[in-house]
Scaffold this motif. Structure first.
Motif, PDB file in Angstrom:
ATOM      1  N   ASP A1453      24.014  30.658 -23.137  1.00  0.00           N
ATOM      2  CA  ASP A1453      24.148  29.862 -21.914  1.00  0.00           C
ATOM      3  C   ASP A1453      23.402  30.525 -20.776  1.00  0.00           C
ATOM      4  OD1 ASP A1453      25.448  27.616 -20.509  1.00  0.00           O
ATOM      5  OD2 ASP A1453      26.381  29.274 -19.384  1.00  0.00           O
ATOM      6  N   LYS A1454      23.507  31.852 -20.743  1.00  0.00           N
ATOM      7  CA  LYS A1454      22.797  32.586 -19.695  1.00  0.00           C
ATOM      8  C   LYS A1454      21.290  32.407 -19.841  1.00  0.00           C
ATOM      9  CE  LYS A1454      22.135  37.247 -17.893  1.00  0.00           C
ATOM     10  NZ  LYS A1454      22.480  38.671 -18.039  1.00  0.00           N
ATOM     11  N   LEU A1455      20.789  32.520 -21.064  1.00  0.00           N
ATOM     12  CA  LEU A1455      19.352  32.340 -21.286  1.00  0.00           C
ATOM     13  C   LEU A1455      18.910  30.927 -20.926  1.00  0.00           C
ATOM     14  CD1 LEU A1455      18.931  34.201 -24.710  1.00  0.00           C
ATOM     15  CD2 LEU A1455      18.272  35.020 -22.440  1.00  0.00           C
ATOM     16  N   LYS A1456      19.759  29.973 -21.276  1.00  0.00           N
ATOM     17  CA  LYS A1456      19.419  28.573 -20.991  1.00  0.00           C
ATOM     18  C   LYS A1456      19.332  28.323 -19.495  1.00  0.00           C
ATOM     19  CE  LYS A1456      21.087  23.879 -21.838  1.00  0.00           C
ATOM     20  NZ  LYS A1456      22.171  23.050 -22.440  1.00  0.00           N
ATOM     21  N   LYS A1457      20.293  28.856 -18.748  1.00  0.00           N
ATOM     22  CA  LYS A1457      20.269  28.688 -17.303  1.00  0.00           C
ATOM     23  C   LYS A1457      19.049  29.342 -16.689  1.00  0.00           C
ATOM     24  CE  LYS A1457      25.290  28.310 -16.725  1.00  0.00           C
ATOM     25  NZ  LYS A1457      26.508  28.931 -16.155  1.00  0.00           N
ATOM     26  N   MET A1458      18.716  30.568 -17.215  1.00  0.00           N
ATOM     27  CA  MET A1458      17.533  31.244 -16.688  1.00  0.00           C
ATOM     28  C   MET A1458      16.280  30.416 -16.961  1.00  0.00           C
ATOM     29  SD  MET A1458      18.403  35.134 -17.871  1.00  0.00           S
ATOM     30  CE  MET A1458      16.805  35.724 -17.373  1.00  0.00           C
ATOM     31  N   LEU A1459      16.186  29.818 -18.152  1.00  0.00           N
ATOM     32  CA  LEU A1459      15.029  28.987 -18.489  1.00  0.00           C
ATOM     33  C   LEU A1459      14.981  27.758 -17.590  1.00  0.00           C
ATOM     34  CD1 LEU A1459      14.881  29.152 -22.368  1.00  0.00           C
ATOM     35  CD2 LEU A1459      13.119  29.897 -20.769  1.00  0.00           C
ATOM     36  N   HIS A1460      16.137  27.096 -17.430  1.00  0.00           N
ATOM     37  CA  HIS A1460      16.157  25.890 -16.571  1.00  0.00           C
ATOM     38  C   HIS A1460      15.732  26.214 -15.149  1.00  0.00           C
ATOM     39  CE1 HIS A1460      17.592  22.606 -19.067  1.00  0.00           C
ATOM     40  NE2 HIS A1460      18.454  23.467 -19.697  1.00  0.00           N
ATOM     41  N   GLY A1461      16.236  27.311 -14.626  1.00  0.00           N
ATOM     42  CA  GLY A1461      15.878  27.662 -13.248  1.00  0.00           C
ATOM     43  C   GLY A1461      14.413  27.945 -13.108  1.00  0.00           C
ATOM     44  N   SER A1462      13.905  28.720 -14.022  1.00  0.00           N
ATOM     45  CA  SER A1462      12.485  29.082 -13.941  1.00  0.00           C
ATOM     46  C   SER A1462      11.599  27.885 -14.169  1.00  0.00           C
ATOM     47  CB  SER A1462      12.169  30.159 -14.996  1.00  0.00           C
ATOM     48  OG  SER A1462      12.856  31.332 -14.708  1.00  0.00           O
ATOM     49  N   LEU A1463      11.962  27.058 -15.125  1.00  0.00           N
ATOM     50  CA  LEU A1463      11.144  25.870 -15.396  1.00  0.00           C
ATOM     51  C   LEU A1463      11.182  24.911 -14.210  1.00  0.00           C
ATOM     52  CD1 LEU A1463      12.014  25.219 -19.142  1.00  0.00           C
ATOM     53  CD2 LEU A1463       9.811  25.940 -18.213  1.00  0.00           C
ATOM     54  N   LEU A1464      12.339  24.749 -13.573  1.00  0.00           N
ATOM     55  CA  LEU A1464      12.452  23.843 -12.419  1.00  0.00           C
ATOM     56  C   LEU A1464      11.539  24.309 -11.305  1.00  0.00           C
ATOM     57  CD1 LEU A1464      13.856  21.397 -11.176  1.00  0.00           C
ATOM     58  CD2 LEU A1464      15.684  22.914 -10.359  1.00  0.00           C
ATOM     59  N   ASN A1465      11.600  25.572 -10.983  1.00  0.00           N
ATOM     60  CA  ASN A1465      10.707  26.106  -9.936  1.00  0.00           C
ATOM     61  C   ASN A1465       9.246  25.971 -10.347  1.00  0.00           C
ATOM     62  OD1 ASN A1465      12.929  26.847  -8.380  1.00  0.00           O
ATOM     63  ND2 ASN A1465      13.048  28.902  -9.315  1.00  0.00           N
ATOM     64  N   HIS A1466       9.004  26.251 -11.643  1.00  0.00           N
ATOM     65  CA  HIS A1466       7.622  26.149 -12.122  1.00  0.00           C
ATOM     66  C   HIS A1466       7.098  24.726 -12.027  1.00  0.00           C
ATOM     67  CE1 HIS A1466       4.094  27.012 -14.444  1.00  0.00           C
ATOM     68  NE2 HIS A1466       4.427  26.044 -15.318  1.00  0.00           N
ATOM     69  N   LEU A1467       7.930  23.767 -12.368  1.00  0.00           N
ATOM     70  CA  LEU A1467       7.490  22.375 -12.322  1.00  0.00           C
ATOM     71  C   LEU A1467       7.278  21.931 -10.883  1.00  0.00           C
ATOM     72  CD1 LEU A1467       9.717  20.867 -15.126  1.00  0.00           C
ATOM     73  CD2 LEU A1467       7.256  21.317 -15.204  1.00  0.00           C
TER      74      LEU A1467
END
Length: 1482
Positions: A1453-1467
């Motif tokens: 869950d922690k990895l998923k949240k980190m990915l979502h956050g980074s991808l959102l900013n990246h997008l």
């Protein structure tokens, strides 16, 4: 009574009598015979002789060994026996033995009988076999002896005081005067008549059976049995002087007389001797030894004569006259009576007296014993003689001090081995005193040189161990030796041969005979006043004045000689026999100078030679000076008186000349031609010759010294110029000739014959038609003895000359005069020849040298010829030294043969080289002398030297050509290449001239071959000899000089073979040999040799051919030979199943490398070599050169690329062999891939990648690289698995695939060291970084292999870094080369490494977002950015699946949240960038 003493003879020792080997025989004793331990032992040594036919039996009993009896069998016609019998009895012996012929049993197996009596009264009769039938240390068989205790028959236990015997009868006398006769061996002891007592019987007493012993007499002192006209009588001497004679047949007394009234009053009568009985005589002489009762040193021999008549009855009567001979000094040992003379042996001299009727004037003779000669030779007659030797030598060798001590030692050593001086027992005892313990048998086997080395080593050791001079050591050695000589040669008894009148001595360990004196000996040894008594000398002069002059002259020479004569002659004599350091003329001049002015440097010499103080040295120096001054004054006065008596010096010189003629060896016309073999008589003759020659030599030397002194003081004695000229040109040369001739006699008489080798020179030269006759020669065993001299060799050739042949009968011993006659014949034969035809000894010397050569006495023959040559040089100038008859050439020819023969005997390198050099010189001189052709071609085969085998040479060139070829063959036969080469070259110089003379004279007898054939053969010989000597340049020059082409090429092949065998083949690759015109031929021979030689042989011929071609700058052929070498190695390995031999593979690599290097020196258009036609060659297996590794078809050439391919494969094979892995290229499909795998398995990565890069291209190369690196990665995973299993005990589980790789249980898998694991990771990193440029996906392959083998493995940082380094700039996202971050990200996702994938993605997204303002413009470019969005979606999906499944929910869950956050900013950032990009374009 007056007695006039005259020296009448000299003792001559029998050669070899001191070297008897004794066979010890123990005589057993019956147990019933008691041994009287208290019986008195003998007090004197005793010896005597019994004669049986022509055989003399000598027996000895030593007081130091009273139980032993020594028995020797002598025959005049044979040599002195080398073996004798020594009987050892249980008890001490009575000084008596009697041997006689066995006529009792009449058996030939036991030819002799021996009577012996012990002091305890046991009589033995021994039946004796021949000496050869006994073995050493054996026991006499009981059935060959009879023993009897005679005391059982002696009344009143009277002591036995005398014993004698005759055949079949033993007679003993006792202390009570009784005499008993025993028929021992004839009758049984119990038989009647076995024993008789000799006694007086009265007639009336016989009737009543009463026995009357008559008047009592004294102790029986001596018994002698004499046979008179067939009747045997016992002569009995009693202590009181009563002499009784008993008839042995009737056992009755026939005569009795008291001798006391006729001899010395108050004397004891000790011994009795009887003279011989002669058929026509009725007188018998007897001698009685008397000793004064009050003075035991006063002894007298009384001579009596008994008349006998055997008519009607036996009548004996004593003549009233008596001849008493007083023995003034010394004790009487033995007496022998002959028909006209009595011989008396005392312990210090031998004398004889004539049996004269006139007893008032008795003529007596004395005889020189060997002690006098030995003392003289060993410098014992005067203590100053040895010192004079050193002083004179110092004066002579003043300029060469290093030669003094060796020269002095040579003088002393030569005297020790002289015949008569050398004595085995004395030398053995002396060496023992110096702690050098050699057995007598070992000593007897030593040669003269061996003895000299032993003695010299002892003396030098004494010099080195103490501060004493070498002269002092020699004097001590001589003194000890002389003492031992006298001790071991004590006088025992007389030896008399009544048939010839020969007289000799029996000594303790030797036997000798006596000879008469020559007239010149009587002059020298006697008084000068007796010269007029010698008709031989007087006949030389015309009047009495000349005789008086001669007497005065002899007195002058005698006094002159007594000063320095003997010592100076020793030095002069030694200089003539050894290699001269100084000439004999200089020695004479130096000694004359000493006589005039005294010694030079005598003080230091005396101090070093004596142990006295300085005062003693000065006194001796002053004494010598006074003696020399007195000699000068006396000589001056004597010469003045002589001059006044003669009135002119011419008359004196004529007298001297006349006397010198008397010194010349007499010329005797030999009338017989019978061989005189080596026997006792010949031994006496040889030694007599030495004694006479020595005396003649010294006397001639005295005259030479006297005349030289006379010339030197010519002004003082009024010697005119003409007189001086006569002395120098006539008398001195005459003396030199006399000295030389007597020196030759001495040389032959004292020089030991050399032992013949196992294969003598003549037998070795049999193929050259050497002497093939069967003439009798002296045996090798005899030659091995030290006492056999060269003179015995000549006995095979010399004959007798006496008209009265009985004097020379070999069946009896030579009497005193016949010894002189034989000696004269022998000397005449040596000097003048058989018929006296030799005008000078120079021509005679050739015949003697041939005899010596025939009997293998090469060193002696050489020395003889060198002495002749030296003497010849004194007489002639260099222009006239060559005689017209070719004798000079024959001498040098023979000398060369002698030198060459000695080389075969084994010499030291220096000596051998010198002998060879001298032999070469002699043969060259012989060929070039006057009359050489006729003289040498006339030599017969019988002379013993190598036969020339050719004749008919008409020209000098033809003669030299043939002779040089003969000499060449002679040297060649004995492997003396130096001489053979020189004579071959010399023969080549004569070929053209010899053939030219042949053409001019139209003669073809001597040279029948063409010039080309002869030169070809000779050059071929020069080649062979040079090759043997290691002179390769000369050998090659002989090859190119050879005009015969066929011979030239044969020699060339031999040249190459020998160079190869000797390890000198490299010379062909140097600049030393001019190979012009022969390069191709040399190459062919080397190639032919290489093809047929062992590939492992050293040196390697292929390498030599390679170097040879490089030297010729022929690079292609050099490469070709190295490639052939490589092919041979591969073939040999295949045949021997030895493919894995690392050494052979290393050789192949070196060969291929050399071939490649050689081809690189060639122009690229020509950089190829012909392929091999051998089916086993490597070119038959074509290696892949493109992308395939399949065999190709046969090609006709091998270029650099093919060689390099083969080199690479051979390198791989070599590397595998180092780790004991065998591999051979098969040429099949996939073989190279398998090879790469095999190399990787054995950690041979370099060569594995070399194989891949060499033989694979394009996709094939990429595929092989992937496969190899995958294998390397798996090996790293294997290390990880092992480490995990052992160290962490299963904390990390291995996959099933990894377990298949391990192939084993935890127990069987070894633990890899940490260093090996690190090195494998480092190796993987090294090769991955090195070859990733060849194939960009290699990091992906490696990482995938690692993760596939172990999904949980932590990839090395360096490997992760390889993916990240694939980007040029971070602002481009995860794009890049084939191995980029996106590839790594995908691998992480594929193998479930979600955390590493997440962090890697976040790293690059954050990097993208944190770009510097300056770089933002780049980010906004179209298509400048890329991320693996599809893989990102897979990552998110996998995380959601894990959360849904409940695995690590919080972490996922922690990895998923980190990915979502980074991808959102990246997008969001991408949206802004996209809008900016659109705005920019619009």
């Amino acid at each position: 009574m007056g007695t006039h003493w005259t020296l009448a003879g000299k003792e001559v020792p029998i050669i070899g009598s001191d070297a008897v080997r004794w066979i010890d025989l123990s005589v057993p004793s019956s147990s019933n015979v008691p041994i009287d331990a208290g019986a008195a032992a003998i007090t004197d040594d005793r010896a005597s002789c019994s004669v049986i036919g022509d055989t003399h039996f000598i027996w000895r009993i030593h007081k130091t060994q009273p139980q032993a009896l020594e028995l020797l069998e002598l025959t005049a016609s044979k040599e002195f026996p080398r073996v004798g019998l020594r009987f050892t009895f249980p008890d001490a012996l009575f000084p008596f033995a009697f041997i006689f012929k066995n006529e009792i049993t009449g058996t030939s197996r036991l030819p002799y009988l021996l009577y012996v009596l012990t002091v305890s009264g046991v009589a033995y009769l021994l039946r004796i076999r021949n000496v050869s039938a006994y073995a050493s240390c054996s026991i006499l068989p009981v059935d060959e002896l009879i023993e009897l205790n005679v005391r059982d028959y002696v009344l009143n236990n009277a002591a036995i005081t005398a014993v004698t015997a005759t055949a079949r009868c033993l007679v003993i006398g006792t202390s009570d005067g009784s005499v008993f006769c025993f028929q021992l061996g004839v009758l049984d002891p119990s038989a009647p008549g076995f024993v008789h007592e000799l006694r007086d019987e009265a007639g009336i007493g016989r009737l009543w059976g009463l026995i009357s012993r008559g008047k009592m007499v004294g102790t029986v002192q001596d018994l002698v049995i004499s046979e008179l006209h067939g009747k045997k009588f016992v002569f009995t001497l009693h202590l009181d002087g009563t002499l009784r004679v008993w008839d042995l047949a009737s056992h009755s007394r026939v005569f009795s007389h008291n001798m006391g009234v006729m001899t010395l009053a108050g004397a004891n009568f000790l011994r009795l001797w009887m003279g011989p009985c002669y058929p026509n005589s009725s007188i018998i002489h007897l001698a009685i030894l008397c000793r004064h009762t009050q003075d035991e040193n006063l002894e007298m021999v009384s001579l009596h004569s008994i008349l006998y008549n055997f008519g009607d009855r036996i009548v004996f009567s004593m003549e009233p006259s008596v001849q008493n001979i007083s023995l003034e000094e010394g004790r009487c040992l033995d007496v022998k009576l002959m028909s006209d003379k009595i011989w008396i042996l005392k312990d210090n001299e031998l004398v004889s007296h004539l049996l004269a009727r006139n007893i008032d004037e008795v003529e007596a003779f004395s005889y020189a014993l060997q002690e006098e000669f030995v003392a003289d030779q060993l410098f014992q007659s005067s203590e100053h003689l040895a010192d004079e030797i050193l002083r004179i030598t110092h004066s002579i060798f003043a300029s060469s001090k290093d030669d003094i001590l060796p020269f002095v030692s040579s003088i002393f050593l030569r005297r020790l081995v002289l015949p008569g001086v050398h004595h085995n027992a004395a030398l053995h005892a002396t060496l023992a005193e110096y702690n050098r313990h050699l057995s007598e048998s070992e000593l007897q086997t030593l040669t003269a040189d061996g003895l000299k080395k032993e003695i010299l080593s002892l003396v030098e050791h004494e010099v080195g161990s103490g501060k004493v001079s070498i002269l002092h050591c020699w004097k001590c050695f001589f003194a000890r030796y002389f003492h031992n000589w006298c001790k071991n040669n004590a006088l025992y008894g007389l030896l008399v041969d009544s048939s010839t009148g020969a007289v000799g001595l029996i000594r303790k360990k030797s036997v000798s005979l006596f000879r008469s004196l020559e007239d010149i000996e009587r002059i020298v040894e006697g008084s000068s006043d007796e010269v007029s008594d010698f008709t031989g000398v007087v006949d030389l002069f015309d009047d009495d004045i000349e005789c008086e002059i001669l007497i005065d002259l002899l007195r002058c020479v005698t006094s002159f000689s007594q000063q320095l004569g003997k010592t100076a002659s020793s030095i002069f004599y030694e200089s003539l026999l050894t290699a001269p350091v100084i000439s004999s003329e200089d020695i004479v001049h130096c000694i004359v100078k000493i006589l005039e002015t005294g010694y030079c440097t005598s003080g230091p010499v005396l101090q070093s030679s004596t142990s006295g103080d300085h005062t003693t040295v000065v006194e001796k120096e002053l004494s010598n000076h006074r003696s020399l001054r007195k000699l000068s004054v006396d000589m001056f006065l004597s010469l003045q008186g002589l001059y006044k008596k003669a009135s002119t010096w011419g008359k004196i010189l004529n007298v001297i000349e006349g006397l010198l003629k008397f010194l010349v060896p007499q010329k005797v016309m030999l009338k017989f031609d019978t061989e005189m073999f080596s026997n006792i008589n010949s031994s006496i003759m040889v030694h007599s010759s030495y004694q006479i020659a020595k005396m003649m030599f010294e006397y001639a030397w005295d005259f030479l010294l006297f005349l030289s002194y006379l010339v030197d003081i010519s002004g003082q004695v009024h010697l005119s110029h003409d007189d001086i000229t006569k002395i120098q040109l006539e008398l001195v040369p005459m003396l030199q000739e006399i000295i030389f001739e007597w020196l030759i006699i001495i040389f032959f008489a004292i020089t030991p014959a050399a032992p013949a080798g196992t294969e003598d020179f003549s037998s070795k030269l049999s193929s050259l038609q050497i002497d093939s006759n069967t003439r009798k020669q002296i045996s090798n065993e005899k030659f091995a003895r030290c006492d056999l001299t060269l003179a015995f060799i000549f006995l095979l050739n010399v004959g007798s000359s006496s008209i009265d042949g009985s004097h020379f009968s070999s069946e009896s011993f030579s009497n005193m005069q016949s010894s002189i006659n034989r000696m004269r014949d022998f000397i005449s034969w040596i000097i003048w020849g058989q018929d006296g035809g030799s005008s000078t000894f120079l021509s005679r010397s050739i015949d003697l040298a041939f005899i010596l050569f025939k009997h293998d006495q090469y060193c002696a023959a050489e020395q003889l010829l060198m002495m002749v040559e030296a003497h010849l040089l004194k007489e002639k100038t260099s222009q006239s030294i060559q005689d017209a008859d070719g004798g000079w050439c024959i001498r040098h020819h023979l000398l060369g043969c002698c030198l060459l023969a000695q080389v075969q005997g084994g010499l030291h390198a220096t000596q051998k080289d010198k002998k060879i050099s001298d032999a070469i010189r002699c043969f060259f001189r012989s060929a070039s002398g006057n009359g050489a052709s006729e003289a040498l071609q006339s030599l017969s085969v019988d002379v013993g030297t190598p036969h020339l085998g050719f004749s008919g040479c008409t020209s000098i060139a033809a003669w030299k050509l043939q002779y040089y070829q003969w000499a060449m063959q002679l040297f060649e036969r004995y492997n003396i290449s130096e001489g053979a080469c020189q004579f071959a070259l010399a023969a080549l110089e004569q070929v053209d001239e010899a053939l030219h003379m042949k053409d001019e004279n139209f003669l073809g007898n001597s040279v029948n071959e063409s010039g080309t054939t002869i030169k070809g053969r000779l050059w071929a010989n020069v080649f062979i000899f040079s090759l043997d000597l290691g002179r390769y340049y000369d050998a090659y020059c002989a090859i190119i000089s050879n005009p015969d082409e066929e011979s030239k090429y044969i020699c060339l092949r031999r040249f190459i073979i020998v160079l190869y065998e000797q390890g000198a083949i490299k010379i062909l690759c140097s600049n030393k040999l001019p190979l012009i015109g022969l390069v191709e031929k040399v190459e062919q021979e080397l190639a032919w040799k290489a093809e047929r030689s062992d590939i492992s042989a050293k040196p390697n011929l292929y390498k030599l051919l390679y170097a040879f071609q490089l030297h010729q700058h022929n690079w292609r052929r050099a490469a070709n030979y190295m490639y052939m070498y490589s092919a041979r190695l591969r073939t040999e390995a295949a045949l021997k199943d030895n493919q894995g031999s690392s050494l052979m593979l290393q050789e192949r690599l070196n060969a291929l490398s050399a071939a490649v290097n050689a081809l690189h020196l060639v122009h690229p258009a020509y950089a190829w070599i012909d392929s091999l036609t051998d089916g086993n060659s490597l070119t038959s297996e074509c290696y892949p050169t493109d992308n395939v590794a399949e065999p190709q078809k046969w090609q006709s050439a091998v270029d650099i690329e093919k060689l390099e391919n083969e080199f690479v494969l051979t390198s791989a094979e070599y590397m595998l062999s180092l780790v004991n892995v065998k591999w051979t290229f098969s040429g099949k499909h996939g073989a190279l891939s398998d090879l790469a795998d095999l190399l990787v398995q054995n950690n041979l990565y370099d060569i594995a990648f070399t194989i891949l890069l060499r033989f694979f291209k394009g996709s094939g190369l990429n595929r092989e690289l992937e496969r190899v690196l995958s294998e390397m990665a798996i090996k790293c995973c294997l290390d990880k698995a092992e480490s995990t299993w052992v160290e962490e005990h299963g904390h990390l589980l291995t996959s099933s695939k990894l377990e298949m790789i391990v192939h084993g249980s935890p127990v069987t898998v070894p633990t890899a060291p940490q260093t090996d694991r690190n090195s494998r990771w480092a190796t993987l990193k090294l090769y991955l970084e090195r070859y990733k440029d060849f194939h960009g996906r290699l990091p992906v392959i490696v990482a995938g292999t690692l993760l596939r083998a172990d999904p949980k493995i932590e990839l090395p940082l360096w490997l992760v870094q390889l993916f990240k380094e694939g980007q040029k700039e971070r602002m481009m996202g995860m794009t890049g080369r084939e191995s980029n971050p996106a590839s790594l990200f995908q691998l992480y996702v594929d193998y479930g490494r979600y955390a590493e994938a997440t962090y890697l993605l976040l790293e690059y997204i954050e990097s993208f977002a944190s770009m510097r303002p300056a770089d933002i413009i780049r980010r906004k470019r179209p298509f400048a950015l890329w991320f693996p969005y599809t893989t990102i979606e897979r990552l998110l999906y996998q995380l959601e699946e894990l959360i849904r499944m409940g695995h690590m929910v919080d972490h996922c869950d922690k990895l998923k949240k980190m990915l979502h956050g980074s991808l959102l900013n990246h997008l969001k950032m991408l949206k802004v960038d996209s809008e900016d990009a659109i705005s920019a374009t619009s």
